[in-house]
Design a protein around this motif. Structure first.
Motif, PDB file in Angstrom:
ATOM      1  N   LEU A  45       4.528   3.911  -4.348  1.00  0.00           N
ATOM      2  CA  LEU A  45       4.697   5.354  -4.393  1.00  0.00           C
ATOM      3  C   LEU A  45       4.482   5.900  -5.800  1.00  0.00           C
ATOM      4  CD1 LEU A  45       6.192   4.664  -1.682  1.00  0.00           C
ATOM      5  CD2 LEU A  45       7.786   6.511  -2.246  1.00  0.00           C
ATOM      6  N   VAL A  46       4.105   7.164  -5.868  1.00  0.00           N
ATOM      7  CA  VAL A  46       4.168   7.911  -7.121  1.00  0.00           C
ATOM      8  C   VAL A  46       5.638   8.203  -7.400  1.00  0.00           C
ATOM      9  CG1 VAL A  46       3.526  10.057  -8.307  1.00  0.00           C
ATOM     10  CG2 VAL A  46       1.919   8.975  -6.708  1.00  0.00           C
ATOM     11  N   VAL A  47       6.070   8.036  -8.651  1.00  0.00           N
ATOM     12  CA  VAL A  47       7.456   8.326  -9.025  1.00  0.00           C
ATOM     13  C   VAL A  47       7.439   9.269 -10.219  1.00  0.00           C
ATOM     14  CG1 VAL A  47       9.717   7.395  -9.606  1.00  0.00           C
ATOM     15  CG2 VAL A  47       8.099   5.992  -8.306  1.00  0.00           C
ATOM     16  N   THR A  48       7.867  10.503 -10.008  1.00  0.00           N
ATOM     17  CA  THR A  48       7.964  11.476 -11.096  1.00  0.00           C
ATOM     18  C   THR A  48       9.405  11.562 -11.575  1.00  0.00           C
ATOM     19  OG1 THR A  48       8.256  13.263  -9.468  1.00  0.00           O
ATOM     20  CG2 THR A  48       6.014  12.835 -10.264  1.00  0.00           C
ATOM     21  N   SER A  49       9.609  12.244 -12.711  1.00  0.00           N
ATOM     22  CA  SER A  49      10.952  12.234 -13.292  1.00  0.00           C
ATOM     23  C   SER A  49      11.284  13.534 -14.006  1.00  0.00           C
ATOM     24  CB  SER A  49      11.076  11.088 -14.304  1.00  0.00           C
ATOM     25  OG  SER A  49      10.281  11.388 -15.442  1.00  0.00           O
ATOM     26  N   ASP A  50      12.567  13.741 -14.188  1.00  0.00           N
ATOM     27  CA  ASP A  50      13.112  14.804 -15.029  1.00  0.00           C
ATOM     28  C   ASP A  50      13.940  14.098 -16.101  1.00  0.00           C
ATOM     29  OD1 ASP A  50      14.547  16.827 -16.227  1.00  0.00           O
ATOM     30  OD2 ASP A  50      14.909  17.917 -14.365  1.00  0.00           O
ATOM     31  N   ILE A  51      13.364  13.939 -17.284  1.00  0.00           N
ATOM     32  CA  ILE A  51      14.039  13.208 -18.359  1.00  0.00           C
ATOM     33  C   ILE A  51      14.298  14.184 -19.502  1.00  0.00           C
ATOM     34  CG2 ILE A  51      13.892  11.292 -20.001  1.00  0.00           C
ATOM     35  CD1 ILE A  51      12.035   9.877 -18.048  1.00  0.00           C
ATOM     36  N   MET A  75       0.843  -1.197   0.000  1.00  0.00           N
ATOM     37  CA  MET A  75       0.000   0.000   0.000  1.00  0.00           C
ATOM     38  C   MET A  75       0.880   1.251   0.000  1.00  0.00           C
ATOM     39  SD  MET A  75      -3.200  -0.829  -0.010  1.00  0.00           S
ATOM     40  CE  MET A  75      -4.028   0.603   0.659  1.00  0.00           C
ATOM     41  N   PRO A  76       0.459   2.328  -0.723  1.00  0.00           N
ATOM     42  CA  PRO A  76       1.222   3.560  -0.702  1.00  0.00           C
ATOM     43  C   PRO A  76       1.306   4.143   0.701  1.00  0.00           C
ATOM     44  CG  PRO A  76      -0.423   3.558  -2.474  1.00  0.00           C
ATOM     45  CD  PRO A  76      -0.706   2.383  -1.605  1.00  0.00           C
ATOM     46  N   THR A  77       2.401   4.849   0.962  1.00  0.00           N
ATOM     47  CA  THR A  77       2.568   5.502   2.255  1.00  0.00           C
ATOM     48  C   THR A  77       1.580   6.654   2.371  1.00  0.00           C
ATOM     49  OG1 THR A  77       4.908   4.971   2.188  1.00  0.00           O
ATOM     50  CG2 THR A  77       4.222   6.633   3.759  1.00  0.00           C
ATOM     51  N   SER A  78       0.813   6.714   3.456  1.00  0.00           N
ATOM     52  CA  SER A  78      -0.162   7.792   3.619  1.00  0.00           C
ATOM     53  C   SER A  78       0.545   9.067   4.059  1.00  0.00           C
ATOM     54  CB  SER A  78      -1.202   7.398   4.659  1.00  0.00           C
ATOM     55  OG  SER A  78      -0.619   7.330   5.946  1.00  0.00           O
ATOM     56  N   ALA A  79      -0.161  10.192   3.876  1.00  0.00           N
ATOM     57  CA  ALA A  79       0.423  11.484   4.249  1.00  0.00           C
ATOM     58  C   ALA A  79       0.737  11.535   5.731  1.00  0.00           C
ATOM     59  CB  ALA A  79      -0.529  12.613   3.858  1.00  0.00           C
ATOM     60  N   SER A  80      -0.094  10.897   6.545  1.00  0.00           N
ATOM     61  CA  SER A  80       0.121  10.942   7.992  1.00  0.00           C
ATOM     62  C   SER A  80       1.271  10.039   8.434  1.00  0.00           C
ATOM     63  CB  SER A  80      -1.166  10.544   8.721  1.00  0.00           C
ATOM     64  OG  SER A  80      -1.573   9.237   8.335  1.00  0.00           O
ATOM     65  N   ASP A  81       1.493   8.938   7.702  1.00  0.00           N
ATOM     66  CA  ASP A  81       2.541   7.997   8.085  1.00  0.00           C
ATOM     67  C   ASP A  81       3.902   8.346   7.494  1.00  0.00           C
ATOM     68  OD1 ASP A  81       0.695   6.536   9.500  1.00  0.00           O
ATOM     69  OD2 ASP A  81       0.278   5.136   7.870  1.00  0.00           O
ATOM     70  N   ARG A 138       6.101   9.952   0.421  1.00  0.00           N
ATOM     71  CA  ARG A 138       4.856   9.887  -0.342  1.00  0.00           C
ATOM     72  C   ARG A 138       5.135   9.828  -1.836  1.00  0.00           C
ATOM     73  NH1 ARG A 138       1.477  14.945   1.230  1.00  0.00           N
ATOM     74  NH2 ARG A 138      -0.133  13.851   0.041  1.00  0.00           N
ATOM     75  N   LEU A 139       6.252  10.412  -2.243  1.00  0.00           N
ATOM     76  CA  LEU A 139       6.572  10.510  -3.670  1.00  0.00           C
ATOM     77  C   LEU A 139       8.084  10.507  -3.844  1.00  0.00           C
ATOM     78  CD1 LEU A 139       4.916  12.869  -6.264  1.00  0.00           C
ATOM     79  CD2 LEU A 139       7.411  12.892  -6.012  1.00  0.00           C
ATOM     80  N   LEU A 140       8.564   9.836  -4.879  1.00  0.00           N
ATOM     81  CA  LEU A 140       9.973   9.865  -5.253  1.00  0.00           C
ATOM     82  C   LEU A 140      10.112  10.618  -6.566  1.00  0.00           C
ATOM     83  CD1 LEU A 140      12.971   8.852  -4.914  1.00  0.00           C
ATOM     84  CD2 LEU A 140      12.308   6.944  -6.411  1.00  0.00           C
ATOM     85  N   HIS A 141      11.097  11.501  -6.619  1.00  0.00           N
ATOM     86  CA  HIS A 141      11.398  12.237  -7.855  1.00  0.00           C
ATOM     87  C   HIS A 141      12.828  11.911  -8.260  1.00  0.00           C
ATOM     88  CE1 HIS A 141      11.212  15.237 -10.935  1.00  0.00           C
ATOM     89  NE2 HIS A 141      12.130  16.020 -10.375  1.00  0.00           N
TER      90      HIS A 141
END
Length: 310
Positions: free
Chosen positions: A166-172, A1-7, A142-145
């Motif tokens: 997790l959500v994973v965003t990128s700079d490509i 499960m994704p990590t919650s904002a509170s955790d 919560r998110l990895l960039h």
């Protein structure tokens, strides 16, 4: 499960490059011959930047809990970037100090248009290795960039994050034999304008993103400079126009866009709202010099969004 904002301990963990920028403002774009083959420097400054560190400082300015994973050098530039991150409350306890010169860049800015040319160098010693990636820090976010400077490390970290939900965003922003693997590893690829066509051979950006959709089911986004950004959300192609601003220095605008994108994503906003917020943040960053120095405050972005037509 994704990590919650509170955790979650961190809202965003970023893995990638940092840089110290030697910025030279010039009266025009340098040319190989003619009037602008030789010119006097109008102004010079030393400031901190780099794709990942600029994005994380922006995230911190927007009120997010940010953590940096990467390598800095033992020289004055390494000490300068670490001090800058600490000043902006970006956690660096898992960043590594290596016995090498820190990455740096020489940036030539046309003071008329604000456009820039970047020359950079990075010691091979600064590459982040797989065993240097702190899994516990990544899964506590919560998110990895990630950026595409150390692609192997970025792919490993993105895989860890995806497996943890997790959500994973990128700079490509470049094309290498591993770029498509990095695209597949992240959940939300954010491309520089030229990358999707380079990966697919498509003639236009929409066609390129639709081709990439065949192997990636997440939100696909590309920045297009002053024209704003586009995204493929499911089957919907969205163009979010850029904001009209007086550009002083475009250095770091793409990094600030990604920070705005991350902020909006963590707020749970619709794609159109995320893109508009990110465009406003990037536009404001162009109105002042420097990468980290150009990062706007949250209330400035909100004020621009209120006054500019949707």
């Amino acid at each position: 499960m994704p990590t919650s904002a509170s955790d979650a301990r961190w809202d965003v963990v970023g893995l990638g490059a940092n840089s110290v920028d030697f910025v030279y403002r010039l009266p025009a774009v340098p040319q190989a011959s003619g009037t602008f083959a030789k010119m006097r420097i109008s102004r010079e400054t030393i400031s901190c930047g780099g794709q990942m560190t600029t994005a994380l400082v922006a995230c911190a300015r927007f009120g997010l809990r940010a953590k940096y994973i990467g390598a800095t050098g033992t020289d004055d530039n390494g000490r300068r970037i670490r001090a800058e991150l600490a000043h902006h409350s970006v956690d660096c306890t898992d960043a590594i100090i290596k016995d090498a010169r820190n990455q740096y860049a020489v940036i030539m800015v046309d003071e008329v248009s604000g456009e820039r040319i970047i020359l950079w160098d990075r010691d091979e010693m600064l590459h982040l290795r797989d065993h240097e990636i702190p899994e516990r820090a990544i899964v506590s976010a919560r998110l990895l960039h990630v950026d595409d400077v150390d692609q192997e490390a970025a792919i490993v970290a993105a895989t860890i994050a995806r497996d943890a939900g997790l959500v994973v965003t990128s700079d490509i922003d470049r094309l290498t034999p591993r770029t498509i693997d990095l695209v597949k590893a992240v959940t939300v690829p954010i491309f520089a304008e030229h990358v999707p066509a380079g990966l697919t051979g498509a003639k236009d950006l929409e066609s390129a993103l639709r081709q990439l959709r065949e192997s990636h089911d997440g939100l696909l986004c590309a920045t297009i400079g002053a024209e704003g950004a586009v995204a493929l959300d499911g089957t919907r192609f969205i163009h979010s126009p850029g904001f009209k601003v007086h550009a002083v220095d475009t250095t770091g605008a793409g990094d600030v866009f990604r920070a705005g994108f991350i902020y909006g994503t963590l707020q749970g906003w619709r794609t159109e709202h995320v893109l508009r917020f990110a465009n406003a943040a990037a536009g404001l960053s162009c109105t002042r010099p420097g990468a980290i120095g150009g990062v706007p405050a949250l209330d400035e972005i909100e004020a621009l969004l209120e006054t500019a037509p949707a």
